[in-house]
Each structure stands twice: as C-alpha cells, then as structure tokens.
Design a protein around this motif. Structure first.
Motif, PDB file in Angstrom:
ATOM      1  N   ALA A 291       0.833  -1.206   0.000  1.00 38.77           N
ATOM      2  CA  ALA A 291       0.000   0.000   0.000  1.00 38.77           C
ATOM      3  C   ALA A 291       0.870   1.259   0.000  1.00 38.77           C
ATOM      4  N   ARG A 292       1.967   1.188   0.748  1.00 33.12           N
ATOM      5  CA  ARG A 292       2.838   2.362   0.831  1.00 33.12           C
ATOM      6  C   ARG A 292       3.634   2.592  -0.455  1.00 33.12           C
ATOM      7  N   SER A 293       3.763   1.552  -1.285  1.00 31.13           N
ATOM      8  CA  SER A 293       4.538   1.712  -2.517  1.00 31.13           C
ATOM      9  C   SER A 293       3.720   2.376  -3.629  1.00 31.13           C
ATOM     10  N   ASN A 294       2.423   2.547  -3.398  1.00 29.15           N
ATOM     11  CA  ASN A 294       1.577   3.172  -4.413  1.00 29.15           C
ATOM     12  C   ASN A 294       1.248   4.615  -4.005  1.00 29.15           C
ATOM     13  N   PRO A 295       1.772   5.591  -4.733  1.00 27.26           N
ATOM     14  CA  PRO A 295       1.560   6.998  -4.354  1.00 27.26           C
ATOM     15  C   PRO A 295       0.080   7.380  -4.311  1.00 27.26           C
ATOM     16  N   ALA A 296      -0.747   6.690  -5.072  1.00 22.84           N
ATOM     17  CA  ALA A 296      -2.183   7.019  -5.105  1.00 22.84           C
ATOM     18  C   ALA A 296      -2.861   6.719  -3.775  1.00 22.84           C
ATOM     19  N   TRP A 297      -2.218   5.880  -2.969  1.00 27.92           N
ATOM     20  CA  TRP A 297      -2.822   5.471  -1.689  1.00 27.92           C
ATOM     21  C   TRP A 297      -2.112   6.122  -0.505  1.00 27.92           C
ATOM     22  N   ARG A 298      -1.404   7.201  -0.788  1.00 32.40           N
ATOM     23  CA  ARG A 298      -0.606   7.836   0.261  1.00 32.40           C
ATOM     24  C   ARG A 298      -1.474   8.360   1.409  1.00 32.40           C
ATOM     25  N   SER A 299      -2.724   8.680   1.104  1.00 33.84           N
ATOM     26  CA  SER A 299      -3.589   9.272   2.140  1.00 33.84           C
ATOM     27  C   SER A 299      -4.108   8.248   3.151  1.00 33.84           C
ATOM     28  N   LEU A 300      -3.910   6.977   2.874  1.00 33.71           N
ATOM     29  CA  LEU A 300      -4.439   5.942   3.773  1.00 33.71           C
ATOM     30  C   LEU A 300      -3.802   6.031   5.157  1.00 33.71           C
ATOM     31  N   THR A 301      -4.617   5.942   6.169  1.00 32.15           N
ATOM     32  CA  THR A 301      -4.100   5.762   7.525  1.00 32.15           C
ATOM     33  C   THR A 301      -4.209   4.273   7.843  1.00 32.15           C
ATOM     34  N   ILE A 302      -3.104   3.674   8.196  1.00 30.70           N
ATOM     35  CA  ILE A 302      -3.087   2.222   8.415  1.00 30.70           C
ATOM     36  C   ILE A 302      -2.838   1.919   9.890  1.00 30.70           C
ATOM     37  N   MET A 303      -3.721   1.096  10.443  1.00 32.91           N
ATOM     38  CA  MET A 303      -3.589   0.686  11.852  1.00 32.91           C
ATOM     39  C   MET A 303      -3.525  -0.839  11.885  1.00 32.91           C
ATOM     40  N   MET A 304      -2.438  -1.354  12.409  1.00 35.25           N
ATOM     41  CA  MET A 304      -2.339  -2.814  12.537  1.00 35.25           C
ATOM     42  C   MET A 304      -3.066  -3.253  13.804  1.00 35.25           C
ATOM     43  N   VAL A 305      -3.885  -4.296  13.672  1.00 31.94           N
ATOM     44  CA  VAL A 305      -4.633  -4.845  14.807  1.00 31.94           C
ATOM     45  C   VAL A 305      -4.270  -6.324  14.866  1.00 31.94           C
ATOM     46  N   THR A 306      -3.424  -6.681  15.805  1.00 34.56           N
ATOM     47  CA  THR A 306      -2.811  -8.008  15.734  1.00 34.56           C
ATOM     48  C   THR A 306      -2.426  -8.550  17.107  1.00 34.56           C
ATOM     49  N   SER A 307      -2.240  -9.859  17.179  1.00 37.04           N
ATOM     50  CA  SER A 307      -1.771 -10.466  18.430  1.00 37.04           C
ATOM     51  C   SER A 307      -0.244 -10.493  18.501  1.00 37.04           C
ATOM     52  N   GLU A 308       0.417  -9.990  17.465  1.00 38.59           N
ATOM     53  CA  GLU A 308       1.890  -9.868  17.506  1.00 38.59           C
ATOM     54  C   GLU A 308       2.228  -8.680  18.401  1.00 38.59           C
ATOM     55  N   SER A 309       2.771  -8.962  19.573  1.00 37.76           N
ATOM     56  CA  SER A 309       2.910  -7.876  20.548  1.00 37.76           C
ATOM     57  C   SER A 309       4.349  -7.531  20.914  1.00 37.76           C
ATOM     58  N   GLU A 310       5.336  -8.200  20.284  1.00 39.06           N
ATOM     59  CA  GLU A 310       6.719  -7.884  20.642  1.00 39.06           C
ATOM     60  C   GLU A 310       7.111  -6.515  20.098  1.00 39.06           C
ATOM     61  N   HIS A 311       7.987  -5.850  20.850  1.00 35.30           N
ATOM     62  CA  HIS A 311       8.427  -4.503  20.468  1.00 35.30           C
ATOM     63  C   HIS A 311       9.007  -4.500  19.047  1.00 35.30           C
ATOM     64  N   GLY A 312       9.802  -5.520  18.731  1.00 39.57           N
ATOM     65  CA  GLY A 312      10.441  -5.574  17.413  1.00 39.57           C
ATOM     66  C   GLY A 312       9.425  -5.628  16.277  1.00 39.57           C
ATOM     67  N   GLN A 313       8.324  -6.336  16.514  1.00 37.73           N
ATOM     68  CA  GLN A 313       7.286  -6.440  15.482  1.00 37.73           C
ATOM     69  C   GLN A 313       6.587  -5.091  15.301  1.00 37.73           C
ATOM     70  N   ILE A 314       6.357  -4.413  16.424  1.00 38.04           N
ATOM     71  CA  ILE A 314       5.704  -3.100  16.348  1.00 38.04           C
ATOM     72  C   ILE A 314       6.586  -2.133  15.552  1.00 38.04           C
ATOM     73  N   VAL A 315       7.878  -2.179  15.843  1.00 37.79           N
ATOM     74  CA  VAL A 315       8.817  -1.299  15.130  1.00 37.79           C
ATOM     75  C   VAL A 315       8.811  -1.613  13.637  1.00 37.79           C
ATOM     76  N   ARG A 316       8.776  -2.912  13.296  1.00 35.51           N
ATOM     77  CA  ARG A 316       8.755  -3.300  11.872  1.00 35.51           C
ATOM     78  C   ARG A 316       7.514  -2.760  11.176  1.00 35.51           C
ATOM     79  N   ALA A 317       6.378  -2.875  11.851  1.00 30.62           N
ATOM     80  CA  ALA A 317       5.123  -2.419  11.236  1.00 30.62           C
ATOM     81  C   ALA A 317       5.141  -0.908  11.029  1.00 30.62           C
ATOM     82  N   LEU A 318       5.607  -0.176  12.043  1.00 29.43           N
ATOM     83  CA  LEU A 318       5.642   1.278  11.920  1.00 29.43           C
ATOM     84  C   LEU A 318       6.662   1.699  10.862  1.00 29.43           C
TER      85      LEU A 318
END
Lengths: 185, 147
Positions: B87-114
């Motif tokens: 989604a981030r690689s397509n400039p047409a979708w730059r306005s999207l706000t993306i929120m991950m909702v997941t059971s992956e709770s480790e700090h490293g995973q959060i950093v990767r997603a952000l």
C-alpha cells in the motif's frame, strides 16, 4: 500479566548450539497462562467474564483450536472446550454484531481467534525470535512429551475450558542420541 | 508510539447528505472482522471487509479508497506487513491511515510495522475503548462521538 524471570528479552543468544531446547515449564508457568487468558476474556468475551481455575472434566463433544509457535521453544497453544461452550463464546465475542444464526464456521473461527490471541500473548513472553502460525481447529493435537506441557484447567460460566501450552514431537532431543556410537560392553 | 495524526478526508455521500468516514478491515477471521467492523460502524464509519492482504489491495485497486485501514498481521495469501509495504509503494494510496490490529505484541514487530508505514498498532485482545482511543490519536474519530 504475571512476569516471570529470565524470559522477556531473552533472545536465546546465551545458549550454546548444543544445548537441549528448553521445556515449556522452564519458560512459562500456569499463572502466566491464566493471566493471559483472563486478559483475553475480559477484553473480547466480556468485561465481567470470569475464568475460575478449577478442572471441569473432559467435555464429550470437545472442540479444540490451536496455534503453533516456532522458535527456541516449538509447540502449540491449544484451547479446548465443548462445542456448546464454543458456540456460547462466539455469541459473546460478536455481541450485537452476531449474525442471526451462528454457523459451524463462525463458531470454529471464534474459537480459533481466541486461541490466536492467547497464543500470540504466550509467544510474547517466550524467548525469541518466534513465529506464530495461523489458527487451526479440530481434535486437539496430542502432547507427545508430558514434561513439556503447561496446562491450565478453567471453568467459564461453569463449563470446562482447558489451555495447554505443549511442546511439539521432536522438539526435545532423543535422550539416546548421544549413545548410538557407544561400543557395547 | 508516535501516531502521525491528521484529520480524515470526510466524504459526502450523494444520497444521505451526511459526512462519512470509510474503513477497510482486513483480517482472515470473519469473527474478528465483524467485531472490528461493528465497533467502527457504531462510530459512524462505512466499512468494507477483506479476508487477507491481497483482497484488501483488490478493494483499493477497485477504487474504493478508505480513510482508515485496520489490518491483521498473520494471514494467509498476503500478510499484514506485506499489505502495508504494498500500500505504501503506491503513491495514489498515500492518504491511507493504516492501523495494525494483531496479536503480535513484541516490540520488534511493532517497530517493523511502523517502519513499513503503519501509523498505529493495536494489540489483541483489545477493547472498543482502545480502538476509539487510537482513532482519537489519529484524528479519525467522527466528531459526534464523545469518548
């Protein structure tokens, strides 16, 4: 959530390659598993929903959902209850968003999602890095090694519910592995 | 966790004459999609659902561009992290706000997603209040809803 020594932040880097893999009871205890389950129940099933740590016996029409964890410790987190309990849980999860009729797929999906949430939070306190699998539903996978099981028996609304964090077959070394080249006396 | 908040682009549906905010919920669990969609609909969102990242991209490709995407991490076909990157690689979708909702709770995973381009991260199990709180941080809470 109950903390336990040594696990959060343990990358496993300090262990030698030849070390035996850990057993689950070295990594997590029943109180922690129950605490994780209680948090999941409170948020998803209902704020006032209690999990009572009492064994309720094995349900006749048991349904299990589980997720696999692969890492320094490899195994599954298995949630088991009666199908009727799973149906009641599904209704609670969906609340007023539930379809008029809950079909089998929805019930299994709901139990799978609860296993996924519990499993994901169990994974978070195990030494990493770990990979979490997708939820599966059916008859509970066997626990091949009784020593590598952390099991919590609970009652929810008086109905039996079991959470088992259990090692996978082959996750522990063969105790005879190092003896195979011994010369018989 | 730093939310890159901004006001939503409120839309005016031609028939109803009311401001709406759109959300796309991507999760392989139908039950979880219904839970999240229900919370958002109660807040006044117009919601569509997808069962995995590829289906989510198909919705976007079809021209239905939401203000918010709630996406799970572990899914078959295309996982949430792959979806965020695509989604981030397509400039047409730059306005999207993306929120991950997941059971992956480790700090490293959060950093990767952000780092991949997600704006916010919600760890399962969550409450409706937790979702509302994150939307408030993102400036995506319809104004008539009081926390």
């Amino acid at each position: 959530m109950t903390a336990f020594a040594g696990c959060p932040g343990d990358t496993g880097a300090g262990r030698r390659a030849g070390d035996a893999p850990p057993v689950i009871t070295d990594l997590i205890d029943e109180e922690t598993v129950q605490s994780i389950a209680e948090e999941a129940w409170s948020a998803l099933v209902g704020e006032d929903e209690l999990l009572v740590p009492l064994p309720g016996g094995s349900p006749e029409d048991a349904l299990s959902a589980w997720v696999e964890i692969v890492g320094p410790w490899t195994g599954t987190v298995v949630l088991t209850c009666a199908r009727s309990t799973a149906e009641e849980l599904s209704g609670c999860l969906l609340r007023n968003h539930a379809p008029r009729v809950l079909d089998r797929e929805d019930i299994e999906d709901a139990l799978g999602e609860l296993a996924n949430v519990v499993g994901g939070n169990v994974k978070a306190v195990l030494p990493g890095p770990c990979v979490l699998g997708l939820p599966e539903v059916g008859s509970a996978p066997e626990a091949p090694l009784p020593a590598d099981v952390c099991r919590v028996d609970l009652l929810w609304r008086g109905q039996s519910l079991t959470i088992s964090v259990q090692g996978a077959a082959g996750a522990l070394p063969d105790p005879y592995e190092n003896n195979q080249n011994e010369v018989p006396l | 966790m730093g939310a890159r908040g901004r006001r939503p682009q409120l839309r005016l549906p031609p028939d109803e004459g009311e401001l709406t905010v759109r959300a796309l919920v991507i999760d392989d669990s139908r039950v979880m999609r219904l839970i999240i969609a229900g919370i958002l609909e109660d807040l006044g969102y117009e919601v569509r659902q997808a069962g995995h990242g590829r289906e989510g991209l198909d919705v976007l490709d079809g021209g239905w561009i939401p203000d918010l995407v709630c996406v799970d991490w572990n899914m078959p076909v295309m996982d949430g992290l792959q979806f965020v990157s695509a989604a981030r690689s397509n400039p047409a979708w730059r306005s999207l706000t993306i929120m991950m909702v997941t059971s992956e709770s480790e700090h490293g995973q959060i950093v990767r997603a952000l780092a991949a381009g997600a704006h916010e991260y919600v760890i399962k199990p969550f409450t409706a209040d937790a979702i509302r709180g994150k939307l408030a941080l993102l400036g995506l809470l319809p104004e008539e809803v009081v926390l």
